[in-house]
Design a protein around this motif. Structure first.
Motif, PDB file in Angstrom:
ATOM      1  N   LYS A   1     -14.779  -4.185 -22.833  1.00 47.35           N
ATOM      2  CA  LYS A   1     -13.384  -3.565 -23.349  1.00 47.35           C
ATOM      3  C   LYS A   1     -13.548  -2.267 -22.938  1.00 47.35           C
ATOM      4  O   LYS A   1     -14.244  -1.405 -23.427  1.00 47.35           O
ATOM      5  N   VAL A   2     -12.580  -1.563 -21.887  1.00 45.23           N
ATOM      6  CA  VAL A   2     -12.359   0.184 -22.053  1.00 45.23           C
ATOM      7  C   VAL A   2     -10.920   0.319 -22.742  1.00 45.23           C
ATOM      8  O   VAL A   2     -10.241  -0.127 -22.384  1.00 45.23           O
ATOM      9  N   ASP A   3     -11.077   1.329 -23.815  1.00 46.31           N
ATOM     10  CA  ASP A   3      -9.812   1.524 -24.498  1.00 46.31           C
ATOM     11  C   ASP A   3      -9.552   3.143 -24.569  1.00 46.31           C
ATOM     12  O   ASP A   3     -10.034   3.776 -25.609  1.00 46.31           O
ATOM     13  N   PRO A   4      -8.921   3.409 -23.542  1.00 49.99           N
ATOM     14  CA  PRO A   4      -8.652   4.818 -23.268  1.00 49.99           C
ATOM     15  C   PRO A   4      -7.743   5.578 -24.576  1.00 49.99           C
ATOM     16  O   PRO A   4      -7.586   6.647 -24.933  1.00 49.99           O
ATOM     17  N   LEU A   5      -7.102   4.425 -25.477  1.00 49.20           N
ATOM     18  CA  LEU A   5      -6.081   4.974 -26.445  1.00 49.20           C
ATOM     19  C   LEU A   5      -6.925   5.499 -27.751  1.00 49.20           C
ATOM     20  O   LEU A   5      -6.440   6.397 -28.352  1.00 49.20           O
ATOM     21  N   VAL A   6      -8.250   4.857 -27.679  1.00 52.72           N
ATOM     22  CA  VAL A   6      -8.976   5.517 -28.857  1.00 52.72           C
ATOM     23  C   VAL A   6     -10.343   6.215 -28.305  1.00 52.72           C
ATOM     24  O   VAL A   6     -11.401   6.292 -29.196  1.00 52.72           O
TER      25      VAL A   6
ATOM     26  N   PHE B   1     -18.127   1.800 -28.959  1.00 48.93           N
ATOM     27  CA  PHE B   1     -18.558   3.212 -29.220  1.00 48.93           C
ATOM     28  C   PHE B   1     -17.694   4.299 -28.575  1.00 48.93           C
ATOM     29  O   PHE B   1     -16.901   3.877 -27.512  1.00 48.93           O
ATOM     30  N   ASN B   2     -17.543   5.343 -29.244  1.00 52.17           N
ATOM     31  CA  ASN B   2     -16.833   6.524 -28.886  1.00 52.17           C
ATOM     32  C   ASN B   2     -17.581   7.008 -27.711  1.00 52.17           C
ATOM     33  O   ASN B   2     -18.843   6.734 -27.253  1.00 52.17           O
ATOM     34  N   VAL B   3     -16.982   7.798 -26.722  1.00 52.97           N
ATOM     35  CA  VAL B   3     -17.364   8.297 -25.458  1.00 52.97           C
ATOM     36  C   VAL B   3     -17.515   9.771 -25.521  1.00 52.97           C
ATOM     37  O   VAL B   3     -16.433  10.448 -26.056  1.00 52.97           O
ATOM     38  N   SER B   4     -18.596  10.416 -25.004  1.00 54.20           N
ATOM     39  CA  SER B   4     -18.443  11.881 -25.035  1.00 54.20           C
ATOM     40  C   SER B   4     -18.009  12.449 -23.849  1.00 54.20           C
ATOM     41  O   SER B   4     -17.705  13.767 -23.922  1.00 54.20           O
ATOM     42  N   ASP B   5     -17.708  11.784 -22.912  1.00 52.47           N
ATOM     43  CA  ASP B   5     -16.870  12.309 -21.665  1.00 52.47           C
ATOM     44  C   ASP B   5     -15.882  11.162 -21.600  1.00 52.47           C
ATOM     45  O   ASP B   5     -16.092  10.125 -21.103  1.00 52.47           O
ATOM     46  N   THR B   6     -14.747  11.831 -21.542  1.00 52.71           N
ATOM     47  CA  THR B   6     -13.457  10.767 -21.285  1.00 52.71           C
ATOM     48  C   THR B   6     -13.388  10.216 -19.827  1.00 52.71           C
ATOM     49  O   THR B   6     -12.626   9.133 -19.538  1.00 52.71           O
ATOM     50  N   GLU B   7     -14.198  10.985 -18.912  1.00 55.07           N
ATOM     51  CA  GLU B   7     -14.225  10.441 -17.449  1.00 55.07           C
ATOM     52  C   GLU B   7     -14.745   9.002 -17.532  1.00 55.07           C
ATOM     53  O   GLU B   7     -14.408   8.310 -16.779  1.00 55.07           O
TER      54      GLU B   7
END
Length: 123
Positions: free
Chosen positions: A59-64, A86-92
């Motif tokens: 899953k990719v969850d841009p909201l969080v 996991f959080n992402v270090s780069d929103t790209e």
């Protein structure tokens, strides 16, 4: 007589503390062998290159700002294979990948959270 008993009892407490305190303080500096092969890392060593781990995006969850990955063992954290967000270090990363993508990724701890530091397609 009463003051002598009071002084004697205080002296006994001090002597007992000194007798017991010295061995305890010397034991506190004893080195413990932690070279156990099952030792887990809570944070990677600064000189440790982050390993790339195989996984599949669930899953990719841009909201969080998070990506959920079904992944193999993550050795730098002693984490077994599982599915985890996991959080992402780069929103790209949130726009470049989608559910079902086979990936290689590395994680580190940033601001107390496990965070994807690198993410690439697994060829």
């Amino acid at each position: 007589m009463m003051s002598h008993l009071y002084l004697l009892s205080n002296l006994m407490v001090i002597v007992t503390t000194l007798l017991i305190g010295v061995p305890l303080s010397s034991m506190a500096s004893t080195k413990v062998d932690t070279s156990d092969s099952k030792t887990e890392f809570t944070e990677p060593n600064d000189n440790y290159e982050l390993p790339l781990v195989d996984g599949e995006i669930v899953k990719v969850d841009p909201l969080v700002n998070a990506i959920t990955i079904k992944h193999n063992q993550i050795p730098n954290f002693g984490m077994p294979a599982m599915t985890m967000a996991f959080n992402v270090s780069d929103t790209e990363m949130l726009h470049q990948f989608k559910a079902g993508d086979a990936v290689k990724f590395s994680i580190s701890k940033c601001n107390g959270a496990l965070t994807i530091m690198s993410l690439e397609m697994n060829s």
